[in-house]
Write a protein that holds these residues in place. Structure first.
Motif, short mmCIF file in Angstrom:
data_model
loop_
_atom_site.label_atom_id
_atom_site.label_comp_id
_atom_site.label_asym_id
_atom_site.label_seq_id
_atom_site.Cartn_x
_atom_site.Cartn_y
_atom_site.Cartn_z
N GLN A 1 0.80 -1.22 0.00
CA GLN A 1 0.00 0.00 0.00
C GLN A 1 0.84 1.28 0.00
OE1 GLN A 1 -2.74 -0.59 3.30
NE2 GLN A 1 -3.72 -2.33 2.29
N TYR A 2 2.14 1.15 0.28
CA TYR A 2 3.01 2.34 0.26
C TYR A 2 3.30 2.82 -1.16
CZ TYR A 2 3.50 1.94 5.22
OH TYR A 2 3.20 1.90 6.55
N ASP A 3 2.95 2.01 -2.15
CA ASP A 3 3.12 2.49 -3.52
C ASP A 3 2.27 3.72 -3.80
OD1 ASP A 3 4.87 0.41 -4.01
OD2 ASP A 3 3.99 -0.07 -5.95
N ARG A 4 1.26 3.96 -2.99
CA ARG A 4 0.42 5.15 -3.21
C ARG A 4 1.20 6.44 -3.02
NH1 ARG A 4 -0.24 3.75 2.15
NH2 ARG A 4 -0.89 5.33 3.69
N PHE A 5 2.31 6.39 -2.30
CA PHE A 5 3.13 7.58 -2.08
C PHE A 5 4.20 7.75 -3.15
CE2 PHE A 5 2.26 6.85 2.67
CZ PHE A 5 1.16 7.69 2.65
N SER A 6 4.38 6.76 -4.00
CA SER A 6 5.47 6.81 -4.97
C SER A 6 5.02 7.49 -6.25
CB SER A 6 5.95 5.38 -5.27
OG SER A 6 5.01 4.72 -6.09
N SER A 7 5.93 7.57 -7.21
CA SER A 7 5.60 8.13 -8.51
C SER A 7 4.84 7.13 -9.37
CB SER A 7 6.87 8.55 -9.24
OG SER A 7 7.69 7.42 -9.50
N THR A 8 4.78 5.87 -8.94
CA THR A 8 4.20 4.82 -9.78
C THR A 8 2.79 4.44 -9.37
OG1 THR A 8 5.16 3.07 -8.40
CG2 THR A 8 6.48 3.87 -10.25
N PRO B 1 -0.28 7.33 -14.14
CA PRO B 1 0.18 7.47 -15.53
C PRO B 1 1.70 7.58 -15.63
CG PRO B 1 -1.75 8.84 -15.17
CD PRO B 1 -1.34 8.31 -13.82
N ASN B 2 2.36 8.08 -14.58
CA ASN B 2 3.83 8.15 -14.59
C ASN B 2 4.44 6.78 -14.87
OD1 ASN B 2 3.83 10.88 -13.84
ND2 ASN B 2 3.88 10.42 -11.67
N LEU B 3 3.90 5.76 -14.20
CA LEU B 3 4.43 4.41 -14.39
C LEU B 3 4.18 3.93 -15.81
CD1 LEU B 3 5.62 1.73 -13.42
CD2 LEU B 3 3.30 1.08 -12.68
N VAL B 4 2.97 4.07 -16.28
CA VAL B 4 2.63 3.58 -17.62
C VAL B 4 3.53 4.20 -18.67
CG1 VAL B 4 0.79 3.48 -19.35
CG2 VAL B 4 0.25 3.07 -16.93
N ASP B 5 3.79 5.48 -18.55
CA ASP B 5 4.62 6.17 -19.54
C ASP B 5 6.09 5.76 -19.47
OD1 ASP B 5 2.28 7.41 -20.25
OD2 ASP B 5 2.84 9.40 -19.53
N LEU B 6 6.51 5.15 -18.34
CA LEU B 6 7.90 4.72 -18.20
C LEU B 6 8.19 3.44 -18.97
CD1 LEU B 6 9.01 5.25 -14.48
CD2 LEU B 6 9.93 6.36 -16.51
N GLN C 1 -16.94 7.29 -12.61
CA GLN C 1 -17.08 8.62 -13.21
C GLN C 1 -15.73 9.14 -13.70
OE1 GLN C 1 -17.12 7.90 -10.01
NE2 GLN C 1 -16.80 9.67 -8.67
N PHE C 2 -14.64 8.48 -13.26
CA PHE C 2 -13.29 8.81 -13.72
C PHE C 2 -12.73 7.60 -14.47
CE2 PHE C 2 -13.71 11.14 -9.58
CZ PHE C 2 -13.85 12.40 -10.12
N PHE C 3 -11.60 7.81 -15.14
CA PHE C 3 -10.98 6.73 -15.90
C PHE C 3 -9.53 6.61 -15.46
CE2 PHE C 3 -10.15 4.85 -20.37
CZ PHE C 3 -10.62 3.61 -19.98
N TYR C 4 -9.24 5.56 -14.70
CA TYR C 4 -7.91 5.36 -14.13
C TYR C 4 -7.28 4.10 -14.70
CZ TYR C 4 -9.24 8.61 -10.33
OH TYR C 4 -9.63 9.70 -9.60
N TYR C 5 -5.94 4.05 -14.67
CA TYR C 5 -5.23 2.80 -14.86
C TYR C 5 -5.44 1.95 -13.61
CZ TYR C 5 -2.65 4.95 -18.78
OH TYR C 5 -2.31 5.55 -19.96
N LEU C 6 -5.62 0.66 -13.81
CA LEU C 6 -5.91 -0.26 -12.70
C LEU C 6 -4.82 -1.32 -12.61
CD1 LEU C 6 -9.66 -0.75 -13.62
CD2 LEU C 6 -8.79 0.68 -11.74
N ASP D 1 7.05 -2.79 -23.47
CA ASP D 1 7.60 -3.70 -22.47
C ASP D 1 6.48 -4.61 -21.97
OD1 ASP D 1 8.49 -4.83 -20.02
OD2 ASP D 1 9.75 -3.11 -19.57
N PRO D 2 6.62 -5.94 -22.07
CA PRO D 2 5.54 -6.85 -21.67
C PRO D 2 5.13 -6.71 -20.20
CG PRO D 2 7.12 -8.01 -23.04
CD PRO D 2 7.72 -6.66 -22.74
N ARG D 3 5.97 -6.12 -19.37
CA ARG D 3 5.60 -5.93 -17.97
C ARG D 3 4.44 -4.94 -17.81
NH1 ARG D 3 11.71 -5.13 -15.83
NH2 ARG D 3 11.72 -4.03 -17.84
N LEU D 4 4.25 -4.07 -18.81
CA LEU D 4 3.11 -3.16 -18.75
C LEU D 4 1.80 -3.95 -18.73
CD1 LEU D 4 1.63 -0.46 -18.87
CD2 LEU D 4 2.06 -0.40 -21.34
#
Length: 585
Positions: free
Chosen positions: A70-77, A299-304, A419-424, A374-377
Motif C-alpha cells: 500500500q506504500y506504492d500510493r506515495f510513490s511516482s508509480t 500514468p507516470n508508471l505507464v509512460d515509463l 465517473q473517472f478513468f484510471y489505470y488499474l 515492455d511486456p511488464r506493462l
C-alpha cells in the motif's frame, strides 16, 4: 506446506490477549513471560508470533494504508483514489500513519527481544532448533529496525525485554541503528543451523534463511552507501541458489510463489487474517468479491514502460501534438467508439476536444499506445480497452476497461470510480472466481525481497563503484526475463545505449520502477535516492486519470518529508525523544 507454518501462528493469535498500545509489556498471548517458552510447542508459537508481527496493520474492514504494497500510493508509480495528507502537504506528527507504524514495528521488536532473551534461558527445545530460531528472531528484529530506520533515520534501540517505565530512551543516530541491523543479520548469517534456502514444497518455506539475511544485510549496506559490501552480499544470494523465475507474468500466481526468485515473502493463505488483501483494495467490482480499487496505477508508471525495441515511449509518436494539449482536451482520445449524443455532450462539458473524436476508430487509435511495449506493462496494468478476466454476475467472464462506463453493457469493467478513468492494477488482482475464496484473504504470497530486487540493487552497487559494464549485465538479466532488449555501450543509435554512470544510474532506477509496482518497493527507493520530490511532486502532479488530468492535486511542503516525524503521542510520553527537525505541529 506453508499452511502448517501459518496455522501455527494463527493458533497463537487465537488465544492472544494482546493490547495494542506500543508500550504494553504484557506478553502478546495469555501466558506469562516466565512460562511462555517452557515447552517446545510454546517455543514454536512464540517465534511464529514474531512472524505474525509482519501482518501488523492488516485489516479487511477498510484499507489501513500500513501494508507493504500500500506504500506504492506515495510513490511516482502508484496512487490512491482518496486524498492523502502526506501528498497534499498537510500531514503532521499527530497523523496515525506515523503512530501506527511506530507501534507495529516496535511490537515486532518486543516479540523478537522476548524470544532472543528467553529461548536460551527457558526453552527445552533441541539445541540445534533453538539456534535456528534465535537466528530467525534476530533476522526479524533486524527487519523491524530496518523498516523504522528507512523512514525515521534514527530511533530508540531496545535489545532486551523492557518494562513499561523503562521505555524512555532517546533516539540513536541513523548510523547506530544500521549497525544494530548489520550485527543481527551477521549473527544470523554466521549461525550454522540456519538453512541457506528452502526448496519449493518444504515445510520450512517462508521462514528466514541465510540467503534472506544476506539480501537484507545488502539492502542495509545500500542505505549506508557501502557499495562493495552490498555487492558482496548480493553475490552470496546467487551463490546460495536463488535465480529469476523465467516468466514475469506467471511469477505472481500461487503455483509459482515458491520459486527460487522468492528470497523472503509474507506467507499468505486463504484463511481470514492470514491472507493477502490485494484483491480487496486493488481489484474492482468486476473482480471476484466485488472489490474497491482503493489503490491505482499512476500514468507516470505507464509512460515509463519502453517500446519493445528499448526506445523511450513518446505519446506524440502515437498521437501527434498530444503532449501540447491540455489534459482535459486530450481525454477525447480515450473515449469509447460510438458515443451517444448525451455522452458526446458530457465529454465536451468536461473539456474534451471532440473535434478529434473518431466514432468508429477511437478505441483502435488509443490501443496502439499500449501495443509493442515492455511486456511488464500488460502484466502489471489494466490499460484502456484491455481485457480483464474477472466475473460477470456469479460466474467468470471477460470484461474490458472502457470509458465512459455503461451499466447496461455487462462486459464493461466496473469500478468504484466509474465517473473517472484510471489505470488499474493487474498484478496481485485475481482472475475469475476460483483463485481465492474471499476478497479479504487471498492465497498468493507477497514478496518482501525477491531475486530481481537483489539483481537490481547489485547493479546499483556496481554502478556506484563506476563498474557500468558489470551493472549492465545484472540489469540485463532482469530485462531478458521480461522480454526486453539488453542495455549496451556499443551502438549509440539505439535506445538501449548507455552513455555512462549517470545515465546508468537513471536506467537502474527506472528499471526498478517498472519491475516492482504494487510490491511496496518504489516509495522507499525514492526516499533513499532523494528523488521523491522530483518524481512524485513535479509540476501538475496529483491523482490523475489516464490522460493526466488531476482529480486530487499534490503539494510539496518542504524537504522535511524525507524524514518521518516521531509520533506526537510518543514525544509527549517520552521526554527523551527529540522531534525530527522542521516538522510542523
Amino acid at each position: 506446506m506453508k499452511r502448517t507454518f501459518l496455522i501455527a501462528g494463527a493458533a497463537l493469535l487465537a488465544f492472544s490477549g494482546c493490547k495494542k498500545e506500543l508500550l504494553n509489556t504484557a506478553p502478546y498471548d495469555q501466558l506469562a513471560t516466565e512460562s511462555m517458552w517452557n515447552t517446545d510447542n510454546l517455543t514454536d508459537l512464540g517465534v511464529n508470533g514474531i512472524y505474525n508481527a509482519l501482518r501488523q496493520g492488516q485489516v479487511i474492514g477498510g484499507a489501513s494504508g500500513l501494508e507493504l504494497y500500500q506504500y506504492d500510493r506515495f510513490s511516482s508509480t502508484g496512487m490512491t483514489r482518496d486524498a492523502e495528507a502526506m501528498l497534499q502537504g498537510t500531514i503532521t506528527p499527530g497523523n496515525s500513519l506515523f503512530s501506527n507504524n511506530w507501534k507495529n514495528f516496535y511490537e515486532g521488536i518486543i516479540r523478537a527481544n522476548d524470544a532472543i532473551t528467553n529461548i536460551p534461558l527457558k526453552s527445552p527445545s533441541d539445541a540445534k532448533k533453538k539456534a535456528r530460531l534465535l537466528a530467525e528472531s534476530k533476522f526479524l528484529r533486524a527487519y523491524f529496525y530496518f523498516r523504522l530506520n528507512q523512514v525515521w533515520k534514527g530511533v530508540p534501540v531496545y535489545l532486551e525485554p523492557v518494562k513499561y517505565n523503562d521505555f524512555n530512551k532517546g533516539r540513536e543516530t541513523e548510523a547506530a541503528v544500521w549497525d544494530v541491523v548489520i550485527k543481527d543479520l551477521t549473527d544470523a548469517i554466521n549461525e550454522p543451523e540456519l538453512p541457506n534456502k528452502y526448496a519449493k514444497g518444504s515445510a520450512g518455506f517462508g521462514r528466514v534463511t541465510k540467503a534472506a539475511a544476506y539480501a537484507l544485510r545488502g539492502k542495509a549496506y545500500m542505505y549506508m552507501q557501502k557499495w562493495p559490501e552490498a555487492a558482496a552480499d548480493f553475490a552470496q544470494v546467487k551463490t546460495l541458489g536463488h535465480s529469476l523465475f523465467p516468466n514475469y507474468q506467471l511469477l505472481f500466481k500461487e503455483a509459482n510463489e515458491q520459486s527460487d526468485e522468492a528470497v523472503f515473502s509474507l506467507q499468505n493463505t486463504g484463511i481470514d487474517g492470514l491472507g493477502s488483501t490485494t484483491q480487496f483494495y486493488c481489484g474492482t467490482r468486476s473482480s471476484f468479491g466485488s472489490c474497491w480499487n482503493t489503490y491505482l496505477v499512476s500514468p507516470n508508471l505507464v509512460d515509463l514502460y519502453e517500446n519493445i525495441d528499448g526506445s523511450a515511449f513518446d505519446w506524440n509518436k502515437i498521437i501527434p501534438g498530444y503532449s501540447a494539449m491540455t489534459p482535459a482536451a486530450r481525454q477525447v482520445f480515450f473515449l469509447r467508439d460510438n458515443l451517444s449524443a448525451a455522452e458526446i455532450t458530457a465529454a465536451a462539458g468536461r473539456g474534451a476536444d471532440m473535434s478529434k473524436y473518431l466514432p468508429a476508430g477511437n478505441e483502435a487509435r488509443i490501443k496502439k499506445a499500449y501495443e509493442n511495449r515492455d511486456p511488464r506493462l500488460a502484466a502489471n496494468v489494466i490499460t484502456p480497452y484491455a481485457a480483464y478476466n474477472g466475473v460477470i454476475g456469479a460466474g467468470p467472464g471477460t470484461t474490458f476497461s472502457r470509458f465512459p462506463y455503461r451499466s447496461a453493457d455487462l462486459t464493461d469493467l466496473r469500478t468504484d470510480t466509474q465517473q473517472f478513468f484510471y489505470y488499474l492494477y493487474r498484478k496481485f488482482v485475481y482472475e475469475g472466481n476460483t483463485e481465492l475464496l474471499n476478497r479479504g484473504f487471498g492465497p498468493i504470497d507477497l514478496p518482501i525481497i525477491r531475486y530481481a530486487d537483489v539483481l537490481l540493487m547489485w547493479a546499483e552497487a556496481l554502478n556506484e563503484q563506476n563498474d557500468v559494464a558489470g551493472a549492465i549485465l545484472k540489469v540485463n538479466e532482469v530485462r531478458a526475463r521480461a522480454g526486453m532488449p539488453g542495455l549496451q555501450q556499443a551502438d549509440a543509435t539505439k535506445g538501449t545505449y548507455v552513455t555512462g554512470q549517470t545515465d546508468m544510474r537513471n536506467r537502474i532506477r527506472n528499471e526498478r520502477r517498472v519491475e516492482f509496482p504494487n510490491e511496496g518497493v518504489n516509495y522507499f527507493d525514492e526516499m533513499r535516492w532523494k528523488t521523491w520530490k522530483e518524481s512524485t511532486f513535479k509540476t501538475g502532479a496529483g491523482v490523475q486519470q489516464v490522460w493526466g488530468q488531476n482529480t486530487v492535486s499534490y503539494t510539496w511542503p518542504g524537504d522535511y518529508l524525507y524524514n518521518w516525524p516521531i509520533p506526537q503521542a510518543e514525544i509527549e510520553r517520552n521526554v527523551n525523544l527529540v522531534q525530527t527537525p522542521d516538522w510542523p505541529k
